[in-house]
Design a protein around this motif. Structure first.
Motif, PDB file in Angstrom:
ATOM      1  N   HIS A 505      27.170 116.565  -1.567  1.00 11.52           N
ATOM      2  CA  HIS A 505      27.493 115.612  -2.624  1.00 11.52           C
ATOM      3  C   HIS A 505      28.815 114.879  -2.420  1.00 11.52           C
ATOM      4  O   HIS A 505      29.075 113.881  -3.088  1.00 11.52           O
ATOM      5  CB  HIS A 505      27.395 116.277  -4.002  1.00 11.52           C
ATOM      6  N   GLU A 506      29.621 115.358  -1.502  1.00 11.42           N
ATOM      7  CA  GLU A 506      30.788 114.550  -1.121  1.00 11.42           C
ATOM      8  C   GLU A 506      30.303 113.318  -0.364  1.00 11.42           C
ATOM      9  O   GLU A 506      30.778 112.198  -0.600  1.00 11.42           O
ATOM     10  CB  GLU A 506      31.730 115.385  -0.241  1.00 11.42           C
ATOM     11  N   LEU A 507      29.324 113.522   0.505  1.00 14.34           N
ATOM     12  CA  LEU A 507      28.759 112.392   1.260  1.00 14.34           C
ATOM     13  C   LEU A 507      28.055 111.411   0.315  1.00 14.34           C
ATOM     14  O   LEU A 507      28.148 110.197   0.474  1.00 14.34           O
ATOM     15  CB  LEU A 507      27.771 112.900   2.316  1.00 14.34           C
ATOM     16  N   VAL A 508      27.352 111.977  -0.684  1.00 13.35           N
ATOM     17  CA  VAL A 508      26.654 111.137  -1.674  1.00 13.35           C
ATOM     18  C   VAL A 508      27.676 110.253  -2.399  1.00 13.35           C
ATOM     19  O   VAL A 508      27.503 109.034  -2.514  1.00 13.35           O
ATOM     20  CB  VAL A 508      25.890 112.012  -2.702  1.00 13.35           C
ATOM     21  N   ALA A 509      28.759 110.892  -2.865  1.00 15.91           N
ATOM     22  CA  ALA A 509      29.738 110.147  -3.670  1.00 15.91           C
ATOM     23  C   ALA A 509      30.455 109.081  -2.846  1.00 15.91           C
ATOM     24  O   ALA A 509      30.794 108.014  -3.356  1.00 15.91           O
ATOM     25  CB  ALA A 509      30.749 111.113  -4.279  1.00 15.91           C
TER      26      ALA A 509
END
Lengths: 536, 190
Positions: A505-509
């Motif tokens: 979810h770091e990549l998503v954000a």
């Protein structure tokens, strides 16, 4: 006069260790291979037996006089209670299929880390007290007495297993070696033979709701720090709520995401995603831990710590629960929570408020993994994404043992990564998905004092990462586990320098285009985005 | 040149014997696994040793001090630095090569009067041994670094929230070597 060896005799050094039967070789406690003993104060908080300070290094483990009876009685009790345990004690034919599948054996070379032999440490005692052959023929039948040396050997080796279950994938009988380790730890728990690294967090969790012992104001304060950072980066101030009654969704994540980098960046990812969607959700400062280190002590403790999740969902009156990126948290949730503390019939079958998708797989448990939730959003075209913002990253994905082998969550994280990154490379087939190698530090082995053990166990995973780094220039290792985020960073630092670790979810954000955001200059870590280098 | 040709001819035998000697430092069950499992992902230790000694031997034959020698040594030593070995046991494998060469070429060495060449080769092996000590110590230092860093990472956010982090001067930042931390430090102090 003593005979003086000639030079040619002196040079004849035999490097082969003396060959003795494994039963005749007591465990030698080596620095860097074990965790420190539990603190009496933590054991006391939990009402664990034999609460006292103790050290595995000392000869005297301060055991109660009747320690042997305690273990044997517990063994008899569990054999009658759990059919699987008796089966796993009986049916192994020692075919050796599991022998070379354990990351600790592969990386360290200690034969007692072959899963078959590690299990044999307990089976030999089982045979002595519970089989006719073992009672009569003793050692010839592979049976042995439970002695202090045996107990110490159990302790040493059952805390050198991460319950990753890779060996079980290869067992033709489906013996779950992790369950044998769990049983070993449960027995030793009855003598107060816990490790500090496990019992400390368990005591914290029991008293304050999370492993780190964060009180409500500390949790809110930490998240406020992240909110500030998000505002600096995106110009948007996200506004999560805490302990809000009547919210539709409760969000529970491992507390490691609240304080330790790089987990904090994953946590910022959740905050940004949920804000952008505008979903009606709340954090809880009481059910503030998705992980469950109680799972590494005893079944009862794990159940006790887990109970807060449904209790808090009920108190707040939410309809369903989303859980964050974590490994063992999900084995506990998906395989145990429902029967321990369910049925959660006060909750509704999870239904995405954005896409309308009903998560039938969570029909009974009522809790959805955040990657399932996000993959569904992407599949339905509900997120505006710019994967070019992750173009400086060449990403590979580490399947966490528990999500891969414990709940079959294999495609969703990959689907997400492929939608938010342009450069994704898989590691070799025999190191991913069901055959994934453990990070080497799960089940509460992620302390610092056992670093040599962790590095040995981390080698097979790191070796596969090194391969994709050398082949494709991979520089980022994604995963969906809080322990992975903490421990793989250390493993990469030693084995594959230059590869960093991230939650999905770091990549998503990073890729997420939020309504009204300013032009972003940096990623969540404060590093310049691709094309923005050189600007202050 | 005679010795180099001999080494080249006996390459396979020398490497096999050397490989076995390194593996003999492991328990019997382990060494047979390390020997037999050929998949480099199922057996990273065996692969590291095998590739490492092959590379080292090639470099020895080439007669040049190339940049790749430390990498081959590192492959093996990084593994042994965290296994059940004392420092001397961890790097002993490089000395085994001398023994293997002398044993495999015993007849040829005495027949061909090549002690000068042998001395030169052995001096190069000794040089690699010294390099091995350096690599071993670096690996151990890295372990200590990692332990210290873990502790720092665990407490960093707490200190940051308590406003106990101060901005570092440039030389201090260089010492820490983490741009990321520096960014955060600035944010906190502004």
């Amino acid at each position: 006069m003593a005979k003086l060896e000639k030079p040619e005799e002196l040079i004849k050094i035999d490097h082969t260790p003396p060959k003795k039967d494994w039963m005749d070789t007591p465990a030698e406690f080596k620095e860097g291979m074990y965790c420190w003993g539990a603190k009496g104060k933590d054991l006391k908080i939990l009402d664990f037996p034999n609460a006292r300070d103790w050290s595995p290094k000392e000869e005297d483990w301060k055991l109660p006089e009747n320690w042997k009876d305690t273990i044997l009685e517990a063994m008899a009790d569990r054999l009658s209670k759990y059919r699987s345990f008796r089966l796993f004690m009986d049916i192994c034919v020692r075919c050796g299929a599991c022998a070379d599948k354990c990351h600790f054996f592969i990386g360290g070379g200690d034969p007692k880390n072959m899963p078959v032999l590690r299990a044999e440490l307990m089976r030999s005692v089982y045979r002595k007290y519970h089989t006719t052959g073992g009672k009569i023929f003793g050692k010839t039948a592979g049976a042995r007495e439970l002695t202090l040396d045996v107990l110490k050997e159990w302790w040493y080796y059952f805390y050198q297993c991460t319950e990753c279950r890779r060996c079980s994938v290869f067992c033709p009988y489906g013996i779950d070696t992790a369950e044998i380790t769990m049983m070993g730890r449960e027995f030793m728990n009855l003598l107060g033979l816990n490790t500090g690294w496990i019992s400390g967090p368990v005591a914290n969790c029991y008293m304050k709701g999370n492993h780190l012992g964060l009180e409500p104001h500390a949790i809110m304060n930490s998240i406020e720090g992240m909110i500030d950072d998000i505002e600096t980066i995106t110009g948007i101030r996200v506004n999560p709520s805490f302990n809000r009654k009547g919210a539709e969704i409760l969000f529970v994540t491992p507390s490691g995401d609240l304080f330790a980098d790089p987990g904090t960046f994953t946590c910022m990812g959740y905050l940004m995603l949920f804000h952008e969607l505008g979903i009606d959700y709340t954090w809880s400062t009481y059910a503030s831990e998705g992980g469950n280190f109680g799972f590494f002590t005893s079944n009862e403790t794990a159940k006790r710590l887990n109970s807060k999740i449904y209790a808090e969902a009920k108190r707040l009156g939410v309809k369903w629960i989303i859980g964050g990126e974590c490994g063992h948290m999900w084995r506990v949730l998906s395989q145990y929570m429902d029967t321990w503390n369910g049925p959660a019939d006060f909750l509704e079958v999870p239904k995405s408020p954005i896409t309308g998708t009903v998560f039938d797989n969570a029909k009974s448990m009522k809790m959805v993994h955040v990657t399932e939730f996000t993959a569904d959003l992407i599949k339905n075209g509900k997120l505006k994404l710019d994967p070019r913002r992750n173009d400086n990253l060449k990403v590979t994905y580490h399947d966490s043992c528990n999500t891969a082998r414990g709940m079959g969550l294999l495609e969703e994280p990959r689907y997400i990564i492929n939608n938010v990154c342009n450069h994704f490379y898989e590691m070799p087939d025999n190191t991913i998905r069901e055959q994934t190698f453990c990070c080497g530090s799960g089940t509460g082995l992620n302390a610092s004092e056992n670093m040599e053990l962790r590095m040995r166990g981390g080698l097979p995973r790191a070796n596969a990462v090194k391969h994709v780094r050398d082949q494709h220039g991979v520089n980022m290792l994604a995963n969906i586990c809080a322990i992975d985020r903490a421990t793989l960073s250390a493993s990469m630092d030693y084995w594959v320098p230059g590869v960093k670790v991230t939650g999905v979810h770091e990549l998503v954000a990073n890729a997420l285009i939020m309504k009204g955001e300013k032009e972003r200059e940096t990623d969540l870590r404060g590093e310049p985005l691709p094309g923005k280098e050189g600007k202050e | 040149m005679i010795l180099k040709n001999l080494l080249s001819e006996k390459r396979a035998a020398i490497l096999e014997r050397w490989f076995e000697m390194v593996l003999d430092s492991y328990p019997a069950d382990t060494s047979s696994f390390l020997k037999q499992q050929k998949n480099q992902f199922a057996n990273p230790v065996g692969a590291a040793i095998s590739q490492g000694i092959n590379g080292i031997f090639e470099e020895l034959l080439s007669g040049k001090d190339s940049d790749t020698i430390p990498a081959f040594l590192d492959n093996i030593i990084r593994v042994r630095a965290v296994q059940d070995f004392t420092p001397s046991q961890a790097v002993a494998f490089i000395f085994h090569l001398k023994k293997v060469i002398r044993e495999e070429l015993e007849k040829e060495i005495s027949e061909n009067q090549i002690s000068d060449e042998l001395f030169a080769i052995e001096a190069r092996i000794d040089k690699m041994a010294m390099l091995s000590f350096d690599i071993y110590v670096k690996c151990r230092e890295k372990i200590y670094d990692i332990k210290a860093n873990e502790l720092r990472n665990m407490t960093f956010r707490l200190l940051q929230r308590a406003n106990l982090i101060c901005e570092l001067s440039e030389p201090e930042q260089a010492l820490i070597g983490s741009k990321n931390l520096n960014v955060k430090r600035k944010e906190v102090t502004k």
